[in-house]
Design an enzyme around this catalytic site. Structure first.
Site, mmCIF file in Angstrom:
data_model
loop_
_atom_site.group_PDB
_atom_site.id
_atom_site.type_symbol
_atom_site.label_atom_id
_atom_site.label_comp_id
_atom_site.label_asym_id
_atom_site.label_seq_id
_atom_site.Cartn_x
_atom_site.Cartn_y
_atom_site.Cartn_z
ATOM 1 N N CYS A 5 63.774 4.737 19.741
ATOM 2 C CA CYS A 5 62.933 3.768 20.455
ATOM 3 C C CYS A 5 62.215 2.847 19.463
ATOM 4 O O CYS A 5 61.844 1.733 19.831
ATOM 5 C CB CYS A 5 61.936 4.470 21.380
ATOM 6 N N GLN B 252 57.102 13.799 20.314
ATOM 7 C CA GLN B 252 57.209 14.718 19.183
ATOM 8 C C GLN B 252 55.951 15.558 19.005
ATOM 9 O O GLN B 252 56.038 16.742 18.647
ATOM 10 C CB GLN B 252 57.534 13.926 17.916
ATOM 11 N N CYS C 239 62.977 10.694 23.994
ATOM 12 C CA CYS C 239 61.629 10.155 24.142
ATOM 13 C C CYS C 239 61.326 9.992 25.625
ATOM 14 O O CYS C 239 62.089 9.349 26.355
ATOM 15 C CB CYS C 239 61.558 8.815 23.419
ATOM 16 N N GLU C 240 60.235 10.563 26.065
ATOM 17 C CA GLU C 240 59.900 10.478 27.485
ATOM 18 C C GLU C 240 59.448 9.079 27.908
ATOM 19 O O GLU C 240 59.380 8.791 29.088
ATOM 20 C CB GLU C 240 58.830 11.511 27.856
ATOM 21 N N HIS C 241 59.162 8.216 26.944
ATOM 22 C CA HIS C 241 58.712 6.870 27.281
ATOM 23 C C HIS C 241 59.864 5.893 27.495
ATOM 24 O O HIS C 241 59.742 4.961 28.300
ATOM 25 C CB HIS C 241 57.791 6.319 26.187
ATOM 26 N N HIS C 242 60.979 6.079 26.750
ATOM 27 C CA HIS C 242 62.084 5.123 26.827
ATOM 28 C C HIS C 242 63.428 5.779 27.137
ATOM 29 O O HIS C 242 64.431 5.088 27.270
ATOM 30 C CB HIS C 242 62.210 4.351 25.508
ATOM 31 N N HIS D 183 63.109 8.053 15.461
ATOM 32 C CA HIS D 183 63.045 7.722 16.877
ATOM 33 C C HIS D 183 63.805 6.424 17.147
ATOM 34 O O HIS D 183 63.428 5.367 16.630
ATOM 35 C CB HIS D 183 61.585 7.577 17.315
#
Length: 185
Positions: free
Chosen positions: A146, A116, A75-78, A144
């Site tokens: 996250c 995704q 995940c590019e956020h976490h 996920h």
């Protein structure tokens, strides 16, 4: 010799209050850097190398589907993993793609920092570009971490995404056939 990435992992451990010099953590920065390089190797992957000339002439104009292609991404956020499977289909128009190349394309995009929704579209667009198919369908279902390990902590949640191009978008029968086949019906 420490890589720059390993030095950053060492600094992260220090910021967490850990002693990167203690026995259990001595090599952790190097291992973490090596793992991150592996998990994001899609950035160093070239499409032409993956395809390697494995596009073949064919009179087949019926759906080709590869389902249950396992995928692992971050995940590019976490920077936490999401894990799932991709289902990829296309309707050839004179060209077919070597079977393993479809899984390699999934991996190329999955092994990058992702969401995704974008991953699904990148795979579909790539298959369309490579094959010039009449239609391409990609569906991904993933869990996920996250969402599972932090935040709302929902252990059983699964995200589903799909992208339909060409005849899968315009022809309901093709779309329905794809959806039935990925369900194993």
């Amino acid at each position: 010799m420490d890589t720059e990435l390993a030095l950053h992992y060492r600094a992260i451990l220090e910021q967490l209050g850990e002693d990167p010099g203690r026995e259990g953590l001595r090599d952790t920065p190097k291992r973490a850097a090596k793992a991150m390089e592996f998990l994001t190797r899609g950035y160093q992957t070239e499409l032409d190398t993956i395809i390697n000339g494995a596009i073949f002439s064919s009179d087949n104009d019926e759906m080709v589907i590869v389902r249950d292609i396992e995928l692992y991404s971050l995940c590019e956020h976490h920077l936490l993993p999401f894990i799932g499977k991709a289902h990829v289909a296309y309707i050839p128009q004179g060209k077919v793609l070597g079977l393993s190349k479809i899984a390699r394309i999934v991996d190329m995009f999955a092994r990058r920092l992702q969401i995704q929704e974008n991953l699904t579209k990148q795979i579909a667009d790539c298959i369309q570009t490579v094959t010039q198919a009449a239609g391409v369908a990609v569906s991904i279902e993933a869990k996920h971490l996250c969402m599972m390990m932090r935040g709302v902590e929902k252990q059983n949640s699964v995200m589903n995404t799909s992208v339909m191009l060409g005849s899968f978008r315009t022809n309901q029968a093709s779309r329905n056939e794809f959806l039935q086949l990925i369900r194993g019906n």
